[in-house]
Design an enzyme around this catalytic site. Structure first.
Site, short mmCIF file in Angstrom:
data_model
loop_
_atom_site.label_atom_id
_atom_site.label_comp_id
_atom_site.label_asym_id
_atom_site.label_seq_id
_atom_site.Cartn_x
_atom_site.Cartn_y
_atom_site.Cartn_z
N GLY A 51 0.78 -1.24 0.00
CA GLY A 51 0.00 0.00 0.00
C GLY A 51 0.81 1.28 0.00
N ASN A 55 1.76 2.98 -2.63
CA ASN A 55 1.13 3.89 -3.60
C ASN A 55 -0.17 4.48 -3.05
OD1 ASN A 55 2.51 4.19 -6.35
ND2 ASN A 55 2.78 2.02 -5.86
N MET A 88 -3.96 -7.22 -7.13
CA MET A 88 -3.43 -8.39 -7.86
C MET A 88 -4.48 -9.21 -8.62
SD MET A 88 -0.36 -8.12 -7.32
CE MET A 88 0.99 -7.74 -6.22
N LYS A 89 -5.73 -8.82 -8.56
CA LYS A 89 -6.76 -9.65 -9.20
C LYS A 89 -7.33 -8.95 -10.43
CE LYS A 89 -6.80 -12.94 -6.18
NZ LYS A 89 -6.49 -14.31 -6.49
N ASN A 148 -5.08 1.92 -13.34
CA ASN A 148 -4.05 1.08 -12.70
C ASN A 148 -2.68 1.73 -12.83
OD1 ASN A 148 -2.99 -1.36 -11.49
ND2 ASN A 148 -2.28 -1.97 -13.53
N HIS A 172 1.36 0.61 -13.13
CA HIS A 172 2.18 -0.57 -13.43
C HIS A 172 3.66 -0.14 -13.47
CE1 HIS A 172 2.97 -4.57 -14.96
NE2 HIS A 172 3.87 -4.00 -15.75
C1 GRF Z 1 3.58 -1.13 -7.41
O1 GRF Z 1 4.83 -1.34 -7.98
C2 GRF Z 1 2.53 -0.97 -8.48
O2 GRF Z 1 3.01 -0.38 -9.65
C3 GRF Z 1 2.13 -2.38 -8.78
O3 GRF Z 1 2.17 -3.03 -7.53
C4 GRF Z 1 3.10 -2.36 -6.67
C5 GRF Z 1 2.36 -2.04 -5.42
O4 GRF Z 1 3.18 -1.50 -4.41
N1 GRF Z 1 0.87 -2.46 -9.46
P1 GRF Z 1 2.51 -0.82 -3.16
O5 GRF Z 1 1.57 -1.85 -2.55
O6 GRF Z 1 1.77 0.39 -3.62
O7 GRF Z 1 3.63 -0.48 -2.24
#
Ligand code: GRF
Length: 200
Positions: A12, A14, A90-91, A107, A109
Protein backbone atom coordinates in the site's frame (compact mmCIF):
# COMPACT_ATOMS: atom_id res chain seq x y z
CA UNK A 1 -14.53 16.94 -4.88
CA UNK A 2 -14.04 13.61 -6.67
CA UNK A 3 -14.50 10.54 -4.52
CA UNK A 4 -11.79 7.91 -4.91
CA UNK A 5 -11.98 4.22 -4.15
CA UNK A 6 -8.64 2.41 -3.96
CA UNK A 7 -8.18 -1.33 -4.48
CA UNK A 8 -5.10 -2.91 -2.92
CA UNK A 9 -3.65 -6.33 -2.18
CA UNK A 10 -0.44 -5.72 -0.26
CA UNK A 11 1.91 -3.10 1.08
CA UNK A 12 0.00 0.00 0.00
CA UNK A 13 2.82 2.50 -0.49
CA UNK A 14 1.13 3.89 -3.60
CA UNK A 15 -2.14 4.17 -1.69
CA UNK A 16 -0.31 6.11 1.04
CA UNK A 17 1.27 8.41 -1.56
CA UNK A 18 -2.27 9.22 -2.74
CA UNK A 19 -3.41 9.79 0.85
CA UNK A 20 -0.45 12.14 1.42
CA UNK A 21 -1.15 14.02 -1.82
CA UNK A 22 -4.74 14.59 -0.68
CA UNK A 23 -3.54 15.81 2.73
CA UNK A 24 -1.07 18.23 1.12
CA UNK A 25 -3.79 19.53 -1.18
CA UNK A 26 -1.90 18.39 -4.31
CA UNK A 27 -4.76 16.05 -5.12
CA UNK A 28 -8.18 17.62 -4.88
CA UNK A 29 -10.06 14.45 -4.08
CA UNK A 30 -11.18 12.47 -1.09
CA UNK A 31 -10.35 8.82 -0.54
CA UNK A 32 -13.67 7.38 0.55
CA UNK A 33 -12.94 3.66 0.54
CA UNK A 34 -10.00 1.25 0.45
CA UNK A 35 -10.82 -2.34 -0.50
CA UNK A 36 -8.35 -5.18 -0.14
CA UNK A 37 -8.88 -8.71 -1.40
CA UNK A 38 -6.29 -9.79 1.18
CA UNK A 39 -7.21 -9.47 4.85
CA UNK A 40 -3.52 -9.32 5.85
CA UNK A 41 -2.76 -6.43 3.51
CA UNK A 42 -0.64 -3.82 5.30
CA UNK A 43 -2.52 -1.20 3.27
CA UNK A 44 -5.66 -1.88 5.35
CA UNK A 45 -3.81 -1.00 8.55
CA UNK A 46 -2.34 2.18 7.04
CA UNK A 47 -5.74 3.30 5.73
CA UNK A 48 -7.41 2.64 9.08
CA UNK A 49 -4.74 4.73 10.83
CA UNK A 50 -5.80 7.57 8.53
CA UNK A 51 -9.47 6.99 9.44
CA UNK A 52 -10.30 5.91 5.90
CA UNK A 53 -13.15 3.45 5.53
CA UNK A 54 -11.79 0.00 4.62
CA UNK A 55 -13.26 -3.29 3.51
CA UNK A 56 -11.81 -6.76 3.08
CA UNK A 57 -13.65 -8.26 0.11
CA UNK A 58 -11.95 -11.33 -1.30
CA UNK A 59 -12.45 -14.85 -2.55
CA UNK A 60 -12.11 -16.26 0.98
CA UNK A 61 -15.44 -14.55 1.74
CA UNK A 62 -16.96 -14.79 -1.76
CA UNK A 63 -15.68 -17.96 -3.46
CA UNK A 64 -18.09 -17.36 -6.36
CA UNK A 65 -16.43 -14.84 -8.73
CA UNK A 66 -19.79 -13.29 -9.66
CA UNK A 67 -20.65 -12.70 -5.99
CA UNK A 68 -17.17 -11.26 -5.40
CA UNK A 69 -17.46 -8.88 -8.35
CA UNK A 70 -20.93 -7.80 -7.15
CA UNK A 71 -19.78 -7.24 -3.56
CA UNK A 72 -16.83 -5.09 -4.64
CA UNK A 73 -18.88 -3.08 -7.10
CA UNK A 74 -21.72 -2.55 -4.62
CA UNK A 75 -19.27 -1.34 -1.97
CA UNK A 76 -17.92 1.27 -4.41
CA UNK A 77 -21.42 2.35 -5.48
CA UNK A 78 -22.51 2.63 -1.85
CA UNK A 79 -19.76 5.18 -1.22
CA UNK A 80 -20.65 7.04 -4.42
CA UNK A 81 -17.12 6.49 -5.80
CA UNK A 82 -16.23 8.44 -8.98
CA UNK A 83 -12.84 6.89 -9.81
CA UNK A 84 -11.47 3.46 -8.91
CA UNK A 85 -7.69 3.32 -8.51
CA UNK A 86 -5.80 0.04 -8.49
CA UNK A 87 -2.71 0.48 -6.34
CA UNK A 88 -1.04 -2.91 -6.27
CA UNK A 89 -4.27 -4.85 -6.76
CA UNK A 90 -3.43 -8.39 -7.86
CA UNK A 91 -6.76 -9.65 -9.20
CA UNK A 92 -8.57 -9.23 -12.48
CA UNK A 93 -11.50 -6.82 -12.38
CA UNK A 94 -14.86 -8.50 -12.87
CA UNK A 95 -17.36 -7.69 -15.62
CA UNK A 96 -19.83 -5.93 -13.31
CA UNK A 97 -17.22 -3.50 -12.02
CA UNK A 98 -15.90 -2.98 -15.54
CA UNK A 99 -19.31 -2.06 -16.90
CA UNK A 100 -20.31 0.05 -13.88
CA UNK A 101 -17.03 1.99 -13.88
CA UNK A 102 -16.13 1.75 -17.57
CA UNK A 103 -13.34 4.22 -18.36
CA UNK A 104 -13.03 5.16 -14.69
CA UNK A 105 -10.78 2.34 -13.41
CA UNK A 106 -7.09 3.25 -13.40
CA UNK A 107 -4.05 1.08 -12.70
CA UNK A 108 -0.41 1.81 -11.99
CA UNK A 109 2.18 -0.57 -13.43
CA UNK A 110 5.94 -0.53 -12.74
CA UNK A 111 7.21 -0.78 -16.34
CA UNK A 112 6.86 0.98 -19.66
CA UNK A 113 3.82 -0.86 -20.99
CA UNK A 114 3.27 -2.62 -23.34
CA UNK A 115 6.68 -3.95 -22.36
CA UNK A 116 6.78 -6.22 -19.30
CA UNK A 117 3.05 -6.39 -18.70
CA UNK A 118 0.47 -9.17 -18.67
CA UNK A 119 -0.14 -12.24 -16.56
CA UNK A 120 2.55 -12.92 -13.98
CA UNK A 121 4.15 -9.52 -14.49
CA UNK A 122 3.77 -8.02 -11.04
CA UNK A 123 6.06 -6.96 -8.21
CA UNK A 124 9.69 -8.03 -8.49
CA UNK A 125 8.90 -10.28 -11.47
CA UNK A 126 8.67 -7.14 -13.60
CA UNK A 127 12.00 -5.68 -12.49
CA UNK A 128 13.82 -9.03 -12.74
CA UNK A 129 12.56 -9.44 -16.31
CA UNK A 130 13.59 -5.90 -17.24
CA UNK A 131 17.14 -6.41 -15.89
CA UNK A 132 17.41 -9.87 -17.49
CA UNK A 133 16.42 -8.39 -20.85
CA UNK A 134 19.28 -5.87 -20.61
CA UNK A 135 16.98 -2.87 -20.99
CA UNK A 136 18.51 0.60 -20.79
CA UNK A 137 15.36 2.10 -19.32
CA UNK A 138 12.21 1.15 -17.48
CA UNK A 139 9.53 3.29 -15.93
CA UNK A 140 5.97 3.70 -14.77
CA UNK A 141 2.69 3.49 -16.65
CA UNK A 142 -0.70 4.74 -15.55
CA UNK A 143 -3.45 3.23 -17.67
CA UNK A 144 -7.15 2.55 -17.92
CA UNK A 145 -8.24 -0.94 -16.98
CA UNK A 146 -10.07 -3.24 -19.34
CA UNK A 147 -10.78 -6.96 -19.05
CA UNK A 148 -7.15 -8.01 -19.61
CA UNK A 149 -4.06 -7.49 -17.47
CA UNK A 150 -2.18 -4.25 -18.25
CA UNK A 151 -3.87 -3.58 -21.59
CA UNK A 152 -6.12 -0.50 -21.36
CA UNK A 153 -5.35 2.94 -22.84
CA UNK A 154 -2.20 4.56 -21.48
CA UNK A 155 -2.81 7.84 -19.64
CA UNK A 156 0.75 8.67 -18.51
CA UNK A 157 4.26 7.25 -18.58
CA UNK A 158 7.57 8.28 -17.09
CA UNK A 159 10.89 6.66 -17.83
CA UNK A 160 13.59 5.65 -15.36
CA UNK A 161 17.17 5.19 -16.58
CA UNK A 162 18.87 1.87 -15.84
CA UNK A 163 22.57 2.00 -15.06
CA UNK A 164 24.90 -1.01 -15.56
CA UNK A 165 25.16 -1.66 -11.81
CA UNK A 166 21.39 -1.65 -11.24
CA UNK A 167 19.99 -4.83 -9.72
CA UNK A 168 16.28 -5.61 -9.85
CA UNK A 169 16.02 -4.37 -6.22
CA UNK A 170 17.71 -1.05 -7.03
CA UNK A 171 15.52 -0.63 -10.09
CA UNK A 172 12.38 -1.41 -8.06
CA UNK A 173 13.29 1.34 -5.58
CA UNK A 174 13.92 3.89 -8.35
CA UNK A 175 10.66 3.01 -10.10
CA UNK A 176 8.65 3.11 -6.87
CA UNK A 177 9.87 6.64 -6.16
CA UNK A 178 8.50 7.75 -9.53
CA UNK A 179 5.25 5.83 -8.98
CA UNK A 180 4.60 7.74 -5.77
CA UNK A 181 4.63 11.04 -7.65
CA UNK A 182 3.18 10.12 -11.05
CA UNK A 183 0.01 8.42 -9.79
CA UNK A 184 -1.26 11.43 -7.85
CA UNK A 185 -0.17 13.85 -10.61
CA UNK A 186 -2.06 11.88 -13.24
CA UNK A 187 -5.21 11.59 -11.13
CA UNK A 188 -5.09 15.35 -10.50
CA UNK A 189 -4.82 15.93 -14.27
CA UNK A 190 -7.94 13.80 -14.77
CA UNK A 191 -9.75 15.77 -12.09
CA UNK A 192 -8.77 19.17 -13.47
CA UNK A 193 -9.58 18.08 -17.04
CA UNK A 194 -6.12 18.14 -18.59
CA UNK A 195 -6.47 14.40 -19.17
CA UNK A 196 -9.90 13.51 -20.50
CA UNK A 197 -11.16 9.98 -19.90
CA UNK A 198 -13.15 8.32 -22.68
CA UNK A 199 -16.32 8.18 -20.56
CA UNK A 200 -16.17 11.87 -19.57
C1 GRF B 1 3.58 -1.13 -7.41
O1 GRF B 1 4.83 -1.34 -7.98
C2 GRF B 1 2.53 -0.97 -8.48
O2 GRF B 1 3.01 -0.38 -9.65
C3 GRF B 1 2.13 -2.38 -8.78
O3 GRF B 1 2.17 -3.03 -7.53
C4 GRF B 1 3.10 -2.36 -6.67
C5 GRF B 1 2.36 -2.04 -5.42
O4 GRF B 1 3.18 -1.50 -4.41
N1 GRF B 1 0.87 -2.46 -9.46
P1 GRF B 1 2.51 -0.82 -3.16
O5 GRF B 1 1.57 -1.85 -2.55
O6 GRF B 1 1.77 0.39 -3.62
O7 GRF B 1 3.63 -0.48 -2.24
Amino acid sequence: MKKLGILVSGRGSNMMALVDACERGDLSASIELVISNNKDSFALVSAQEKNIKTAHIGSSIYPDPVALDTAMTDALIEQDIDLVLLAGFMKKIGPKMLSTYRGRIINIHPSLLPKFGGKGMFGMNVHRAVIAAGEKQSGVTIHLVDGEYDEGAILAQETVAITPDDTSELLAAKVLKVEHVLFAETIQKIIDGSIILPSA
